[in-house]
Design a protein around this motif. Structure first.
Motif, mmCIF file in Angstrom:
data_model
loop_
_atom_site.group_PDB
_atom_site.id
_atom_site.type_symbol
_atom_site.label_atom_id
_atom_site.label_comp_id
_atom_site.label_asym_id
_atom_site.label_seq_id
_atom_site.Cartn_x
_atom_site.Cartn_y
_atom_site.Cartn_z
ATOM 1 N N ALA A 4 3.557 -73.759 61.212
ATOM 2 C CA ALA A 4 3.920 -74.574 61.814
ATOM 3 C C ALA A 4 4.869 -76.123 61.243
ATOM 4 N N ARG A 5 5.901 -75.840 60.890
ATOM 5 C CA ARG A 5 7.138 -76.293 59.696
ATOM 6 C C ARG A 5 7.503 -76.974 61.139
ATOM 7 N N ASN A 6 8.958 -78.319 60.815
ATOM 8 C CA ASN A 6 9.374 -78.617 61.819
ATOM 9 C C ASN A 6 8.341 -79.193 63.415
ATOM 10 N N GLN A 7 8.204 -79.422 63.056
ATOM 11 C CA GLN A 7 6.869 -79.917 63.802
ATOM 12 C C GLN A 7 6.498 -81.237 63.708
ATOM 13 N N GLY A 8 6.470 -82.288 63.053
ATOM 14 C CA GLY A 8 6.102 -83.226 62.205
ATOM 15 C C GLY A 8 5.488 -83.104 61.768
ATOM 16 N N VAL A 9 4.846 -81.901 60.803
ATOM 17 C CA VAL A 9 3.326 -82.070 60.451
ATOM 18 C C VAL A 9 2.850 -82.792 59.121
ATOM 19 N N ALA A 10 4.675 -82.297 57.826
ATOM 20 C CA ALA A 10 4.409 -83.344 56.667
ATOM 21 C C ALA A 10 5.135 -84.478 56.631
ATOM 22 N N THR A 11 5.271 -84.512 57.826
ATOM 23 C CA THR A 11 5.670 -86.288 58.078
ATOM 24 C C THR A 11 4.303 -87.124 58.782
ATOM 25 N N LYS A 12 3.523 -86.549 59.345
ATOM 26 C CA LYS A 12 2.692 -87.267 59.653
ATOM 27 C C LYS A 12 1.503 -87.624 58.355
ATOM 28 N N ALA A 19 -3.918 -82.068 57.454
ATOM 29 C CA ALA A 19 -3.252 -81.983 58.853
ATOM 30 C C ALA A 19 -3.888 -80.812 59.764
ATOM 31 N N GLU A 20 -4.849 -80.481 61.111
ATOM 32 C CA GLU A 20 -5.479 -80.327 61.802
ATOM 33 C C GLU A 20 -5.380 -80.411 63.064
ATOM 34 N N LYS A 21 -4.838 -79.042 63.910
ATOM 35 C CA LYS A 21 -4.837 -79.192 64.889
ATOM 36 C C LYS A 21 -5.548 -77.712 66.034
ATOM 37 N N ALA A 22 -6.765 -77.877 66.542
ATOM 38 C CA ALA A 22 -7.342 -77.903 67.189
ATOM 39 C C ALA A 22 -7.867 -77.033 67.045
ATOM 40 N N GLY A 23 -8.977 -77.643 65.594
ATOM 41 C CA GLY A 23 -9.450 -77.019 64.552
ATOM 42 C C GLY A 23 -9.099 -75.965 63.850
ATOM 43 N N HIS A 24 -7.581 -75.624 63.798
ATOM 44 C CA HIS A 24 -7.331 -75.327 62.472
ATOM 45 C C HIS A 24 -5.607 -75.533 61.722
ATOM 46 N N LEU A 25 -6.592 -75.085 60.301
ATOM 47 C CA LEU A 25 -5.714 -76.275 59.293
ATOM 48 C C LEU A 25 -3.945 -75.824 59.450
ATOM 49 N N LEU A 26 -3.254 -76.957 59.427
ATOM 50 C CA LEU A 26 -1.572 -77.283 59.322
ATOM 51 C C LEU A 26 -1.213 -76.488 58.126
ATOM 52 N N GLY A 27 -1.560 -77.255 57.337
ATOM 53 C CA GLY A 27 -1.352 -78.138 55.780
ATOM 54 C C GLY A 27 -2.386 -79.239 55.379
ATOM 55 N N TYR A 28 -1.380 -79.244 53.482
ATOM 56 C CA TYR A 28 -2.502 -80.373 53.293
ATOM 57 C C TYR A 28 -0.936 -81.120 52.189
ATOM 58 N N LEU A 29 -1.629 -82.182 51.585
ATOM 59 C CA LEU A 29 -1.565 -82.182 50.751
ATOM 60 C C LEU A 29 -2.242 -83.637 49.762
ATOM 61 N N GLN A 35 -2.582 -82.561 69.667
ATOM 62 C CA GLN A 35 -2.110 -83.013 68.578
ATOM 63 C C GLN A 35 -2.661 -82.974 67.049
ATOM 64 N N VAL A 36 -1.881 -83.397 66.012
ATOM 65 C CA VAL A 36 -2.109 -83.107 65.065
ATOM 66 C C VAL A 36 -2.844 -84.146 64.012
ATOM 67 N N ILE A 37 -3.863 -83.704 63.775
ATOM 68 C CA ILE A 37 -4.691 -84.915 63.102
ATOM 69 C C ILE A 37 -5.151 -84.695 61.585
ATOM 70 N N ILE A 38 -4.507 -86.152 60.938
ATOM 71 C CA ILE A 38 -4.875 -86.050 59.404
ATOM 72 C C ILE A 38 -5.925 -86.506 59.045
ATOM 73 N N ARG A 39 -6.629 -86.050 58.134
ATOM 74 C CA ARG A 39 -8.012 -86.060 57.915
ATOM 75 C C ARG A 39 -8.315 -86.085 56.455
ATOM 76 N N GLU A 40 -9.559 -86.633 56.286
ATOM 77 C CA GLU A 40 -9.504 -86.836 54.288
ATOM 78 C C GLU A 40 -10.394 -84.858 53.954
ATOM 79 N N MET A 41 -9.799 -84.175 52.844
ATOM 80 C CA MET A 41 -10.179 -82.856 53.297
ATOM 81 C C MET A 41 -11.703 -82.551 52.231
ATOM 82 N N LYS A 42 -12.325 -81.631 53.211
ATOM 83 C CA LYS A 42 -13.521 -81.453 53.389
ATOM 84 C C LYS A 42 -13.680 -79.789 51.907
ATOM 85 N N ILE A 43 -14.744 -80.079 51.923
ATOM 86 C CA ILE A 43 -14.846 -78.409 50.286
ATOM 87 C C ILE A 43 -14.779 -77.528 51.152
ATOM 88 N N GLU A 44 -15.189 -77.307 52.243
ATOM 89 C CA GLU A 44 -14.866 -75.556 53.067
ATOM 90 C C GLU A 44 -13.328 -75.552 53.421
#
Length: 390
Positions: free
Chosen positions: A321-329, A291-301, A246-255
């Protein structure tokens, strides 16, 4: 009343025929064979040895869980099959209740523990209190459930027992597994039940089943379902795989800033530096999510909140990771955050020739507001101004 009792919830397979005042027969085996190999032959042998017709029973008491998923399924299937064939009701006995009832009359806290793996146990807390009998001049032990059966961590159980401050007797297959932890962490007096009562016994299930039956707690064979308390390991592993996908959207961290600045360089001609990304995070009016999936970052806003408006400064998704709904999330999450900040509108600008991005924003309820000439550099290009009312 005569009851056939079955318990295959743990390593012990046990069956019994119980009447109101006596156990007619009981057959228990604790061996490496599966319950599917032993349960029906045990029942057949038991009735043959006491020369009893199985049709003479009035009900079937079944230890209905929690416990071994395979064992419970075998026991329940056996009880349901016999119940349907004989047209007899089933009495569902919670496994942990049945274990505790075997320590009949004990005034201490009775705590059965069954190993549920991953440092968890199936457990409950029970005791026997004294209840005056109206029929005779004596008192009867009353089975009292202080904590209904549940799946919890060993640490959580021991903390609760310490808080209760009473002497405890432990039993069940979890004792040898967690005996060391008990010794190290339990502050109240405790002891372990002897061998003849520290595992499941069908005679106890039958005796408790007769009480339940008299209280109207029984069901048809078709209605019976085992009580697992937890999903099986296979189901847990499947759910974990699904969560990892699953793609998880979370707050950005310094790392995360190093990843963001690297993606900036890969995607944008006017890439932001890692320092610029960090400064944006430190801005109290910024909204920075990834946007994160299985510990891997896919995108940001990255966006800024000013008065009743939020403006998107940067949004990007890695090519794979494009065309998988990441930007929409990412955009959907920004809308939710904007509502919480009482913003009325989200603004953005996009290169005029970026047809893919313009189509994406329109699909997400953004409308064109106008053109800003020669807004972009490297190369010089007009910007399409867009907004979304929220």
């Amino acid at each position: 009343m005569r009851v056939l009792a079955i318990d295959s919830s743990g390593l012990t397979a046990t069956v019994a025929v119980v009447e109101d005042t006596q156990t007619i027969a009981e057959y228990s085996i604790h061996y490496k064979k599966t319950h599917s190999q032993t349960l029906l032959p045990m029942i057949d042998e038991m009735f043959r040895m006491v020369e009893l017709d199985i049709n003479s029973i009035d009900a079937i008491a079944i230890s209905g869980g929690p416990g071994s998923f395979t064992g419970l399924r075998i026991g329940s299937a056996t009880a349901k099959g016999l119940g349907l064939a004989l047209n007899k009701p089933l009495i569902h006995i919670p496994t942990v209740d049945g274990l505790a009832y075997g320590v009949y009359g004990c005034r201490d806290l009775i705590c059965p523990i069954m190993d549920a793996r991953r440092n968890q146990v199936y457990t409950g807390i029970y005791t026997f209190s004294q209840e005056e009998s109206l029929e005779e001049d004596l008192t009867q032990p009353k089975f009292t459930v202080l904590k209904s059966q549940v799946a919890i961590s060993v640490e959580e159980l021991l903390q609760e027992l310490n808080e209760r401050g009473r002497q405890v007797v432990f039993l069940g297959d979890g004792v040898p597994v967690y005996q060391k932890i008990i010794k190290e962490n339990l502050k109240v007096p405790y002891y372990f039940a002897p061998s003849y009562m520290n595992r499941q016994r069908a005679a106890v299930v039958g005796a408790l089943g007769i009480q339940y039956y008299e209280l109207g707690k029984y069901e048809t064979a078709a209605e019976h379902e085992p009580d697992y308390l937890r999903v099986s390991q296979a189901e847990r592993e499947r759910e974990e795989r699904e969560r990892n996908n699953q793609v998880i959207i979370r707050e950005m961290k310094i790392e995360d800033t190093a990843f963001v600045s690297e993606m900036e360089c890969q995607i944008f001609s006017d890439a932001w530096s890692e320092k610029s990304v960090q400064e944006t995070m430190e801005n109290p009016n910024s909204v920075c999510i990834v946007a994160e999936k299985a510990g891997h970052l896919l995108g940001y806003l990255l966006a800024y909140h000013v008065l009743d408006e939020v403006e998107i400064a940067r949004i990007a998704v890695e090519k794979e990771a494009r065309n998988q709904g990441v930007a929409t999330k990412l955009v959907e999450q920004l809308k939710e955050i904007s509502k919480e900040k009482n913003a009325k509108k989200i603004l953005l600008d996009v290169r005029k020739n970026n047809d893919v991005a313009i189509k994406f924003y329109k699909q997400n309820a953004f409308a064109e507001d106008g053109i800003r000439s020669d807004f972009y550099r490297n190369p010089i290009e007009d910007a399409v101004l867009m907004s979304c009312v929220i």
